[in-house]
Design an enzyme around this catalytic site. Structure first.
Site, PDB file in Angstrom:
ATOM      1  N   LYS A  54      -0.383  11.762   0.109  1.00  0.00           N
ATOM      2  CA  LYS A  54      -0.389  12.390  -1.221  1.00  0.00           C
ATOM      3  C   LYS A  54      -1.090  13.747  -1.157  1.00  0.00           C
ATOM      4  O   LYS A  54      -0.618  14.737  -1.709  1.00  0.00           O
ATOM      5  CB  LYS A  54      -1.087  11.469  -2.241  1.00  0.00           C
ATOM      6  CG  LYS A  54      -0.224  10.275  -2.631  1.00  0.00           C
ATOM      7  CD  LYS A  54      -0.981   9.228  -3.426  1.00  0.00           C
ATOM      8  CE  LYS A  54      -0.077   8.025  -3.682  1.00  0.00           C
ATOM      9  NZ  LYS A  54      -0.746   6.911  -4.351  1.00  0.00           N
ATOM     10  N   GLN A  98      -6.715   5.529  -5.894  1.00  0.00           N
ATOM     11  CA  GLN A  98      -5.815   4.647  -5.146  1.00  0.00           C
ATOM     12  C   GLN A  98      -6.190   3.180  -5.362  1.00  0.00           C
ATOM     13  O   GLN A  98      -7.358   2.809  -5.228  1.00  0.00           O
ATOM     14  CB  GLN A  98      -5.892   5.009  -3.650  1.00  0.00           C
ATOM     15  CG  GLN A  98      -4.904   4.260  -2.788  1.00  0.00           C
ATOM     16  CD  GLN A  98      -3.440   4.625  -3.083  1.00  0.00           C
ATOM     17  OE1 GLN A  98      -3.110   5.791  -3.278  1.00  0.00           O
ATOM     18  NE2 GLN A  98      -2.580   3.633  -3.124  1.00  0.00           N
ATOM     19  N   ASP A 121      -1.049   9.328 -12.592  1.00  0.00           N
ATOM     20  CA  ASP A 121      -0.357   8.075 -12.279  1.00  0.00           C
ATOM     21  C   ASP A 121       0.307   7.498 -13.531  1.00  0.00           C
ATOM     22  O   ASP A 121       1.158   6.616 -13.435  1.00  0.00           O
ATOM     23  CB  ASP A 121      -1.361   7.033 -11.737  1.00  0.00           C
ATOM     24  CG  ASP A 121      -1.280   6.902 -10.219  1.00  0.00           C
ATOM     25  OD1 ASP A 121      -0.244   7.275  -9.644  1.00  0.00           O
ATOM     26  OD2 ASP A 121      -2.255   6.416  -9.628  1.00  0.00           O
TER      27      ASP A 121
END
Ligand code: NDP
Length: 291
Positions: A54, A98, A121
């Site tokens: 990412k 994460q 997200d």
């Protein structure tokens, strides 16, 4: 094999190129690149790979990507304090923690602590609520990528019968909301669904996000249907090597479907591309609100 294979890798390259152009325009307008801060707690090997990818992908399109690596012993308070700092930092446009987190930390508390307008997200309850009520917020990356794959397949969603298998907050539920927003008639299936094969056979658009290798067989697929396989399952082969497969028995389903995503190379690359897109969107929306 009759189905068109939906090439997520190639589509993701197109999305990344568009984001790179958008980032260059953002820099020209604001004198700084959008900033994405990725937080990893612990040493889970898969999470290490995801977070590195990412960060690398963001740097490649000109986003200032920073990775915070915290030890597995990090307390909830320490993580929340970092998020407070990132929430307040004007040069930070996107924050991503994460998952999964070590067990001493509440995932819900942490996700709720990220500012909704920096929640790239799209997991914050405010963003989930905006999506559910058909309003503009930050949309979770994987379902967003699935919608782009459906557009690539030429899917006419209005009035179509769509079935989503899996109802997680990060994939299944937002996927169903997006399909509903596109005027599809949506069925959500899950582990308690009766006659799952029959429900799947009704689908013109079938999205599967379960996490069980080859759950959906070829004879569960309606001829000509568009099949989006979100699943990522690592299986061990007879020779001891491992292989990544989806939730759909690909060879069987590809004989029946009109179009299908492969695993790997379908939904996976789109998730990261959409994260970059979300970071740019978050940066632009927040600065537009301030001006
Ligand atoms: P979750 O485990 O959170 O959710 C799985 C869902 O599948 C649940 O709703 C569960 O139902 C349902 N389910 C479980 N067993 C069955 C069954 N036998 N029949 C029907 N439904 C069933 O998973 P995620 O949504 O997080 O992820 C799903 C898959 O997608 C995983 O393989 C994951 O690795 C992958 N993934 C891939 C991404 C990508 O970028 N390609 C991104 C995110 C996830 P119930 O609610 O009743 O328990």
């Amino acid at each position: 094999m009759s189905a068109t294979i939906l090439d997520g890798k190639k589509l993701a390259e197109t999305v990344r190129a568009e984001v790179a152009t958008g980032v260059a325009e953002f820099v020209a307008a604001h004198g700084r690149p959008p900033g994405l801060e990725v937080v990893l707690v612990g040493e889970d090997p898969a999470s290490q790979v995801y977070t590195r990818n990412k960060q690398k992908a963001s740097t490649e399109v000109g986003i200032r990507g920073k990775l915070h690596t915290l030890p597995a012993s990090t307390t909830e308070g320490e993580l929340l304090a970092l998020l407070d700092r990132l929430n307040a930092d004007e040069t930070v446009d996107g924050i991503l923690v994460q998952l999964p987190l070590p067990k001493q930390i509440s995932e819900q508390k942490v996700l709720d602590a990220i500012r909704a307008d920096k929640d790239v997200d799209g997991f914050h309850p405010v963003n989930a609520g905006l999506l559910a009520s058909g309003r503009q917020g930050l949309v979770p990356c994987t379902p967003r990528g699935c919608m782009k794959l459906l557009a690539l397949a030429g899917a006419k969603l209005e009035g179509t019968r769509a079935v989503v298998v899996g109802r997680s907050n990060i994939v299944g539920k937002p996927m169903a909301q997006l399909l509903l927003g596109a005027n599809a008639t949506v069925t959500m299936a899950h582990s308690r669904t009766k006659d799952l094969a029959e429900r799947c056979r009704e689908a013109d658009v079938l999205v599967v996000a379960v996490g069980k290798a080859d759950l959906v067989r070829g004879d569960w697929v309606k001829p000509g249907a568009i099949v989006i396989d979100v699943g990522m399952n690592r299986i061990t082969l007879a020779d001891g090597k491992s292989k990544l497969v989806g939730d759909v028995a690909f060879e069987e389903a590809a004989k029946v479907a009109g179009a299908i995503t492969p695993v790997p190379g379908g939904v996976g690359p789109m998730t990261i591309a959409c994260l970059l897109e979300n970071t740019l969107i978050a940066a632009k929306q927040r600065l537009a609100k301030k001006s």
